[in-house]
Design an enzyme around this catalytic site. Structure first.
Site, mmCIF file in Angstrom:
data_model
loop_
_atom_site.group_PDB
_atom_site.id
_atom_site.type_symbol
_atom_site.label_atom_id
_atom_site.label_comp_id
_atom_site.label_asym_id
_atom_site.label_seq_id
_atom_site.Cartn_x
_atom_site.Cartn_y
_atom_site.Cartn_z
ATOM 1 N N HIS B 186 0.880 -1.261 0.096
ATOM 2 C CA HIS B 186 0.091 -0.096 0.053
ATOM 3 C C HIS B 186 0.955 1.056 -0.009
ATOM 4 O O HIS B 186 1.789 1.256 0.749
ATOM 5 C CB HIS B 186 -1.061 0.148 1.306
ATOM 6 C CG HIS B 186 -1.888 1.303 1.076
ATOM 7 N ND1 HIS B 186 -3.092 1.242 0.576
ATOM 8 C CD2 HIS B 186 -2.040 2.379 1.773
ATOM 9 C CE1 HIS B 186 -3.686 2.367 0.435
ATOM 10 N NE2 HIS B 186 -3.150 3.033 1.620
ATOM 11 N N GLY B 195 -7.108 3.391 1.803
ATOM 12 C CA GLY B 195 -7.936 3.596 0.767
ATOM 13 C C GLY B 195 -7.358 4.346 -0.355
ATOM 14 O O GLY B 195 -5.952 4.014 -0.782
ATOM 15 N N LEU B 221 -9.939 -3.544 3.877
ATOM 16 C CA LEU B 221 -9.116 -3.229 3.199
ATOM 17 C C LEU B 221 -8.025 -2.443 3.762
ATOM 18 O O LEU B 221 -8.276 -1.572 4.634
ATOM 19 C CB LEU B 221 -9.707 -2.123 1.888
ATOM 20 C CG LEU B 221 -8.868 -1.539 0.857
ATOM 21 C CD1 LEU B 221 -8.453 -2.162 0.046
ATOM 22 C CD2 LEU B 221 -9.877 -0.125 0.470
ATOM 23 N N ASP B 222 -6.786 -2.583 3.453
ATOM 24 C CA ASP B 222 -5.621 -1.788 4.263
ATOM 25 C C ASP B 222 -5.594 -2.097 5.807
ATOM 26 O O ASP B 222 -5.012 -1.376 6.202
ATOM 27 C CB ASP B 222 -5.416 -0.334 3.873
ATOM 28 C CG ASP B 222 -5.600 -0.107 2.362
ATOM 29 O OD1 ASP B 222 -5.162 -1.062 1.567
ATOM 30 O OD2 ASP B 222 -6.085 0.984 1.845
ATOM 31 N N GLU B 223 -6.069 -3.191 6.132
ATOM 32 C CA GLU B 223 -6.085 -3.408 7.577
ATOM 33 C C GLU B 223 -5.554 -4.634 8.120
ATOM 34 O O GLU B 223 -5.742 -5.016 9.350
ATOM 35 C CB GLU B 223 -7.633 -3.172 8.379
ATOM 36 C CG GLU B 223 -8.247 -1.836 8.000
ATOM 37 C CD GLU B 223 -9.504 -1.623 8.824
ATOM 38 O OE1 GLU B 223 -9.807 -2.491 9.735
ATOM 39 O OE2 GLU B 223 -9.999 -0.455 8.733
#
Lengths: 278, 278, 278, 278
Positions: B186, B195, B221-223
């Protein structure tokens, strides 16, 4: 239950971790953290174990000695505050930072004294009720001066001696008296700019990064085992004074980081290097 | 003699290191490196051991199972190259960097395929004789597209799936099919700028540092559990395009670093975090 | 309207910025960015101005010359792609990284050729249709070999020559032929570990940080003006090979960063240092 | 001859640098350093000039006003020590660091007072003869308490107010009274972990990097223009307390760095961002 730290090093052979942890297991100790390393060059084994338990220190040490053999160096330390003595000259930022850390419980050590060849930092030490010994070097040869400094150090039986910008060259006699117990902060990312005036020389060379190095003191100036290093970026706009100012923040933080590692028994000295379990 | 990697995790209790190393000792294995960690929150024990020895895998696994109990997760991996599949969209820098690393033996993996929803990187994959699967998402709903992608992935039985700037949102079905085996890069230092469009938002916010984060992919998402992060400093002179350009170097290096850790079996996933023995 | 870059340096005196910006103002140019620096040691003035405008280059240069006097060095460059030639030996990571950057438009330069004393990287250059010249040094003395290399370089009239891990010592003749146009990447944070085998020496010294340095090449090996440096932290667990592997990522990123600065005309050489407007 | 700092910002148009430097040239001033930046989004021009000269301040200001037009913001500052007031709560490391810097002449400011809602740091302030105002918030509503704090601040007419871990939420009235003059240190790399308990949340999220952010205070908590940020790497071995301890060194260094930029008039606030000439 108290916490303990066990440091073992010996020539590598099979079963070492098994033997050490076996002794701890049979003594009902609980391992909190464990680190091992084998130096491939020297085939030497290093192990640091933090554990809790109500132990009979001498019994455990005897058992370890028996299981590991005579060539094993074994150190069993209690996890508690140590004593340090600071040697300084005129610069305030490293001693000042350590003194503030002690006052507010950030430093796992008692600063037993500040010893200096100048009287500049007396005021600072006084404010925090830390004994200050001014030992000027005027009219003394190096040996005479060092004998006085060593006397002042030894009065406080420190675990570690911290050279917080102590700008004196040390004799072999002095260095060997405190082998692996004396930590110096050098104001460059060693081995760049060994010796005097590193910032001036960094300026002259036009580097884009400056740094600081904390290391154990050995006979060869700035060549002892490195404990911690850090750097900051600079640019062509930095004059020598700007570098000195910027460098102070790196120096004090790197010194405090190295001292923490020593105070928590996290460092092995492996010939001219350190092995650090953090 | 081959090298092996043993990964053990289980609820913490006394004697775990002793038991594990005992099994290895009795099987004449030599420990090369060893790391343990106990998570104080969950009271869970994690241990990674690299050792050499001519072993009977199933015998050792059975012995470990017996000694450690049923609640222990035990994985015994041989130290060898793994297979990966790269998912990409249009951006070249992460796939290109991985492909070059593979070509010159820097990557401990074979890239079995590059799969993309665009045809942009075919030329690059072709140059290095890596199978390229273009699976456009036009006229397909998300599930249909993912089914095709999953089919293409599964044809190569990869150990890990690398999302090298694959700009598609994934369903739970897809994510759970490759739990703890799918690594994403990311383009921000998470959890900042979760995000879309992190560089634009970093620019709008006026940050002085940007970064990149490699993490395992989970449903949110992204966690997912973070494996590696790094940053670079920027200034007011950086426009969004400058940030994107500067960020690429961080992204590709952080992704490669995280992938190395996975390929060398150095990562435990501990709920939403990683424990890394490096 | 085109974008231009004006570089001026001369002995410092009052009114220099006023004069330079006056010429641009009278020629209806619009300044996009501007940087000045006065070296306090040498009392020398440096100025870089990026501006847009439909200009008569020779008229502006004449006007500047008249206003600033004969002791001013004035360079007026158009903002456009430059040509470079890469010199390499066997290592792939720096040439490979530059080649990928060029392919995808990240590099503001055309790589006109890769020249090498080994044939190792031919395959890579071929894949990207970059001319590859293998000039082995067997059976040639240093001068003969360099003459051949210089011939190959000069055929491509490069703006810059990039030594991307070119492991050959250069003569003064070679160096002076490309003064301030030849950028080398050295695999240490200079001035630490000048010369050969820096990673081995970093390992032997036990440093906690390694780095890379991009610099202009001068007659004295590794002593030319430094353009960019960066570092990464290492620990006692890194063997020499691990350092080499970790160092590659720093080397390629630092080299690309330095090259970008050169390609964008952001560097002045001020005796043995650089002044960089970024 | 005194040194002066001129700050100019206005909508961008041709000839601005020429006009400003023309005024200085005609007044026989010598430019020491000069920085300009044009924000492409807002088409706004920013310029900071450091110059020496025996000047008639009001004459120069009038001339600049005339030449640049009514929409130009012009500030002419003498290069000298400024006054600051520190707001703190219980944590010592940031106030302590600033106090030591002042004592030894590292801080280009006089600390006129330390104001706190707790009495914890009185002892520290006393040691260095800095007025300490304890303004407890018990039995007061937020407005009443702030009115008292504002009174204490205003008694010292500070140029800047430094929130050195002042753990109180501020009202819009308070914030707007000291717009662009109040600097806060937040213990995370914003915008990650806005709000309370950032280290706990960093621990819960499992990040591999933590940081600190110094920013101007605006009405929206932790959303003001960022001046400086820095980070340090952590690992799974860091508990929350370890992060807090490690974070302190970043916090105090980042705060001091941001404060230096403010004290040297190096910061423009451009909507919600900063432009920094350093």
């Amino acid at each position: 239950m108290n916490n303990h730290i066990l440091l073992v090093d010996c020539p590598d052979r099979e079963g070492l971790v098994y033997r050490v942890t076996g002794v701890l297991y049979r003594n009902s100790c609980n391992i909190i953290s464990n680190g091992e390393f084998v130096d491939r060059d020297s085939k030497h084994f290093f192990m640091r174990t933090e554990f809790s338990g109500d132990i009979d220190r001498s019994a455990i040490l005897a058992e370890l000695k028996k299981d590991l053999g005579d060539d094993a160096a074994i150190k069993l330390a209690e996890k508690k505050k140590k004593n340090i003595v600071i040697l300084a000259s005129k610069e305030h930022h490293c001693p000042g930072d350590l003194i503030l850390r002690q006052k507010y419980g950030e430093l796992k050590a008692d600063i037993r004294a500040v010893i200096s060849n100048h009287d500049v930092l007396r005021d600072l030490a006084d404010k925090f009720d830390i004994p200050f010994h001014h030992i000027p070097h005027d009219n003394l040869n190096r040996d005479e001066h060092e004998t006085m400094v060593m006397g002042a150090i030894d009065d406080h039986s420190p675990d570690y001696i911290v050279l917080a910008k102590y700008m004196r060259i040390l004799t072999g006699r002095f260095v060997s008296a405190y082998a692996n117990r004396m930590i110096n902060i050098h104001h460059s990312f060693l081995p760049a700019f060994i010796g005097a005036n590193p910032y001036q020389r960094a300026y002259d060379r036009g580097v884009k990064i400056i740094g600081a190095t904390a290391h154990f003191v050995t006979e060869n100036l700035d060549e002892g085992p490195i404990i911690a290093q850090d750097v900051i970026t600079i640019s062509h706009t930095h004059g020598v004074e700007d570098m000195i100012q910027a460098g102070r923040d790196v120096e004090k933080v790197v010194l405090a980081r190295a001292l923490r590692l020593a105070l928590e028994d996290r460092i092995f000295v492996n010939r001219n290097k350190t092995i650090i379990f953090d």
